[in-house]
Design a protein around this motif. Structure first.
Motif, short mmCIF file in Angstrom:
data_model
loop_
_atom_site.label_atom_id
_atom_site.label_comp_id
_atom_site.label_asym_id
_atom_site.label_seq_id
_atom_site.Cartn_x
_atom_site.Cartn_y
_atom_site.Cartn_z
N PHE A 49 29.50 -33.54 45.42
CA PHE A 49 29.77 -32.69 46.70
C PHE A 49 28.60 -32.59 47.62
O PHE A 49 27.75 -32.81 47.12
CB PHE A 49 30.29 -31.11 45.95
CG PHE A 49 29.16 -30.20 45.69
CD1 PHE A 49 28.69 -29.55 46.74
CD2 PHE A 49 28.94 -30.28 44.55
CE1 PHE A 49 27.60 -28.53 46.05
CE2 PHE A 49 27.99 -29.43 44.08
CZ PHE A 49 27.03 -28.73 45.02
N GLY A 50 29.21 -32.24 48.60
CA GLY A 50 27.97 -32.21 49.78
C GLY A 50 28.32 -30.96 50.70
O GLY A 50 29.43 -30.82 51.01
N LEU A 51 27.16 -30.48 51.24
CA LEU A 51 27.36 -29.44 52.18
C LEU A 51 26.86 -29.90 53.45
O LEU A 51 25.97 -30.42 53.47
CB LEU A 51 26.68 -27.99 51.95
CG LEU A 51 27.13 -27.35 50.70
CD1 LEU A 51 25.96 -26.14 50.34
CD2 LEU A 51 28.40 -26.62 51.06
N GLU A 56 29.14 -25.46 64.67
CA GLU A 56 29.00 -24.01 64.11
C GLU A 56 29.59 -24.03 62.60
O GLU A 56 29.43 -22.98 62.03
CB GLU A 56 29.58 -23.04 65.05
CG GLU A 56 28.91 -23.01 66.27
CD GLU A 56 29.37 -22.16 67.32
OE1 GLU A 56 30.72 -21.55 66.93
OE2 GLU A 56 29.20 -21.93 68.47
N HIS A 57 30.15 -25.21 62.36
CA HIS A 57 30.98 -24.93 60.98
C HIS A 57 30.13 -25.74 59.69
O HIS A 57 29.50 -26.77 60.01
CB HIS A 57 32.36 -25.73 61.22
CG HIS A 57 33.19 -25.23 62.32
ND1 HIS A 57 33.81 -24.25 62.23
CD2 HIS A 57 33.40 -25.56 63.55
CE1 HIS A 57 34.27 -23.78 63.30
NE2 HIS A 57 33.96 -24.67 64.33
#
Length: 82
Positions: A49-51, A56-57
């Motif tokens: 997974f990656g953030l 702004e999101h």
């Protein structure tokens, strides 16, 4: 194993998001590789997974990569790639 097919199921690139239909097609390909003829063998599953911050999101992308091994490359993979 002479041929290993790498199949990504999910979104691994925030610049090129996959639709739900594309993710479903990838999962259908995994199922066909594991249950069709010639039958493939599940060698490994990578889960990641990656953030990402886009403006702004903040979004989270999750995906799994299936590594399916075959004695030789099945003909149906040539049809799916082409």
């Amino acid at each position: 194993m002479r041929f290993i097919k790498r199949i990504v199921v999910g979104n691994d690139n925030p610049q090129a998001m996959r639709t739900e239909a594309e993710v479903g097609q990838a999962m259908d390909l995994v199922n066909r590789c594991l249950s069709g003829s010639p039958r493939g063998y599940l060698l490994n599953v990578e889960k990641s997974f990656g953030l990402y911050n886009i403006g702004e999101h903040q979004i989270v992308l999750q995906y799994a990569v299936y590594h399916v091994g075959f004695e030789r490359k099945p003909l149906f993979l040539d049809e799916a790639d082409g």
